[in-house]
Design an enzyme around this catalytic site. Sequence first.
Site: not given
Length: 195
Positions: A172-175
């Site tokens: 979820f693009r929580l890099h």
Amino acid sequence: MPGTDPFALFAEWMALAEAEEINDPDAMALATATPDGRPSVRMVLMRRHGPEGFGFFTNLESRKGQEIAANPHGALCIHWKSLRKQVRAEGPLVQVSDADADAYFQSRSRNSRIGAWASDQSRPLDRRETFLDRIAETKARFGEEGEVGRPPHWSGFRLVPDRIEFWEDGEFRLHHRRLFVRQADGSWNEGLLYP
Ligand SMILES: Cc1cc2nc3c(=O)[nH]c(=O)nc-3n(C[C@H](O)[C@H](O)[C@H](O)COP(=O)(O)O)c2cc1C
């Protein structure tokens, strides 16, 4: 307690990339800039990495070579698609030693070495045949067996990082971003960045 060594972490990631990437795991984008700050970027092969920096080899009279001569600062970015990982680094660019440039030049194929003599990298070429003629002339000059030494206009640089960032893809693009900043005493300060 000593912190993470960013060059050791880089070596771990490069080893993973060497096992996974379909080709050129060491291909990186290298940005340079004119003295008034106009950037340019191109791919080069990262042939050295470790505490002395990230090294690549090139023509000193190329566009990048001229920009580095006038403004010896650079930035690099390497992205491994198979791993979904990215590394960025910034810092001064320092020319490699003649011994290192010679060693790397001699590791290249004879045809690549001939090409380094025949190419005026980044300068205008009127037509492809002119270049092919120059290659043929260069081959004739060195002969079938002659030693093809390193041209004076060909060497390499090390980007000696003062910042290195390791980026890993997260769901979820929580890099995940880890930033290492070099301190005045040479040690590294590690922190996180919002993605
Ligand atoms: C994957 C890849 C790797 C490359 N590696 C190098 C390299 O190690 N050294 C180099 O001089 N050019 C390399 N090139 C060519 C450069 O991208 C560029 O065309 C050339 O260096 C001229 O750049 P300049 O005009 O900005 O100096 C590579 C290109 C690609 C696509």
